[in-house]
Design an enzyme around this catalytic site. Sequence first.
Site, PDB file in Angstrom:
ATOM      1  N   ASP A  84       2.198 -17.130   3.824  1.00 23.23           N
ATOM      2  CA  ASP A  84       0.975 -16.351   4.040  1.00 23.23           C
ATOM      3  C   ASP A  84       0.643 -16.209   5.531  1.00 23.23           C
ATOM      4  OD1 ASP A  84      -1.250 -15.009   3.004  1.00 23.23           O
ATOM      5  OD2 ASP A  84      -2.502 -16.803   3.100  1.00 23.23           O
ATOM      6  N   HIS A 183     -12.580 -14.341   6.103  1.00 22.93           N
ATOM      7  CA  HIS A 183     -11.951 -15.647   5.906  1.00 22.93           C
ATOM      8  C   HIS A 183     -12.901 -16.808   6.217  1.00 22.93           C
ATOM      9  CE1 HIS A 183      -8.256 -13.201   6.267  1.00 22.93           C
ATOM     10  NE2 HIS A 183      -7.745 -14.125   5.474  1.00 22.93           N
ATOM     11  N   HIS A 211      -8.331 -10.833   0.511  1.00 19.82           N
ATOM     12  CA  HIS A 211      -8.280 -12.064   1.316  1.00 19.82           C
ATOM     13  C   HIS A 211      -9.700 -12.570   1.523  1.00 19.82           C
ATOM     14  CE1 HIS A 211      -4.059 -12.316   3.047  1.00 19.82           C
ATOM     15  NE2 HIS A 211      -4.022 -11.303   2.206  1.00 19.82           N
ATOM     16  N   SER A 214     -12.922 -16.913  -0.881  1.00 18.86           N
ATOM     17  CA  SER A 214     -13.836 -18.052  -1.095  1.00 18.86           C
ATOM     18  C   SER A 214     -15.286 -17.663  -0.886  1.00 18.86           C
ATOM     19  CB  SER A 214     -13.493 -19.191  -0.127  1.00 18.86           C
ATOM     20  OG  SER A 214     -12.212 -19.684  -0.403  1.00 18.86           O
TER      21      SER A 214
HETATM   22  O1  G3H Z   1      -4.836 -15.730   2.956  1.00 17.33           O
HETATM   23  C1  G3H Z   1      -5.661 -16.601   2.635  1.00 17.33           C
HETATM   24  C2  G3H Z   1      -6.981 -16.268   2.195  1.00 17.33           C
HETATM   25  O2  G3H Z   1      -7.379 -15.045   2.643  1.00 17.33           O
HETATM   26  C3  G3H Z   1      -7.972 -17.369   2.056  1.00 17.33           C
HETATM   27  O3  G3H Z   1      -9.254 -17.085   2.563  1.00 17.33           O
HETATM   28  O4  G3H Z   1     -10.015 -19.409   2.896  1.00 17.33           O
HETATM   29  O5  G3H Z   1     -11.602 -17.555   2.993  1.00 17.33           O
HETATM   30  O6  G3H Z   1     -10.600 -18.197   0.822  1.00 17.33           O
HETATM   31  P1  G3H Z   1     -10.432 -18.125   2.300  1.00 17.33           P
HETATM   32 ZN    ZN Z   2      -6.048 -14.290   4.286  1.00 13.94          ZN
END
Ligand code: G3H
Ligand code: ZN
Length: 285
Positions: A84, A183, A211, A214
């Site tokens: 990723d 993020h 993305h 969370s």
């Molecule tokens: O690529 C990873 C994600 O976009 C995770 O984002 O930590 O805000 O859930 P997050």
């Molecule tokens: Zn991400």
Amino acid sequence: MPLARTGDLVAEAAAKRTAVAAFNVITLEHVEAVIAGAEAATSPVVLQVSENAVKFRHGRLLPLARAAATAAGAAAVPVALHLDHVKQDALLRQAADAGFSSVMYDAAHLPYRQNLAATRAVADWAHTQGLWIEAELGEVGGKGGRPPLDAHAPGARTHPEEARRFVAESGVDALAVAIGSSHAMTTRTAALDHHLLGLLDRGLNVPLVLHGSSGVPDDELAAAVGGGIAKVNIGTALNIAMTGAIRTHLADHPDGVDPRAYLTEGRRAMADAVTRLIGVLAPTV
Ligand code: G3H
Ligand code: ZN
């Protein structure tokens, strides 16, 4: 069961108008929790290792990747490995040998033409390796500890026509879109632009990826999946669950020293979060 392939899991989810959850893993406890949580939900899942997680492991991909592949191979549900937010060529080139079936190449910080040129070169190479490739257009903010982008900042939203050209000319298999998430949010307060998502979903012929999930509340996540998001990336939510459970355990056991005691609590809290989030993205009823 043998390692699944990210492209297959995303395609299956997209066909059912659900989404596959892709969780970022940092420690072995993350790996075990994601698999346990997916098994409890009886759903496929993607384990993601980000370039930042590799940096945390002193630049070494294989210790975590081999552990994740071994655990995934013993899982009762299909599990795929995804690399990723990769920027470094050297890391990219280790993906296939380390068991990853897919890579997200991140050049979203570059101006459009440079993003396209770099992504097209990587996509061409990735396909020779059998890798499914995801890229990002428009920038989902909050990377690397930076503050979220203002909603009106250039690049804070993916432009539908630009996205259509980008996908056609780069040859990517999936596109991460900037529709209002950011993020590393520790509050679930992001509001998504569902009108824009509708335009992107109708205009593009590849699966769309969210993305920074969370920070997105459950109802917004469910609406995004209904609107065409087929892969949902989640990282911080697991860290909130893990750290919260460990903090509580240590407060209750101030003299405890055995890491297994508090890591058990952290791992259980992450597994519960995984099961719950999968239920939001791919309800079984
Ligand atoms: O690529 C990873 C994600 O976009 C995770 O984002 O930590 O805000 O859930 P997050
Ligand atoms: Zn991400």
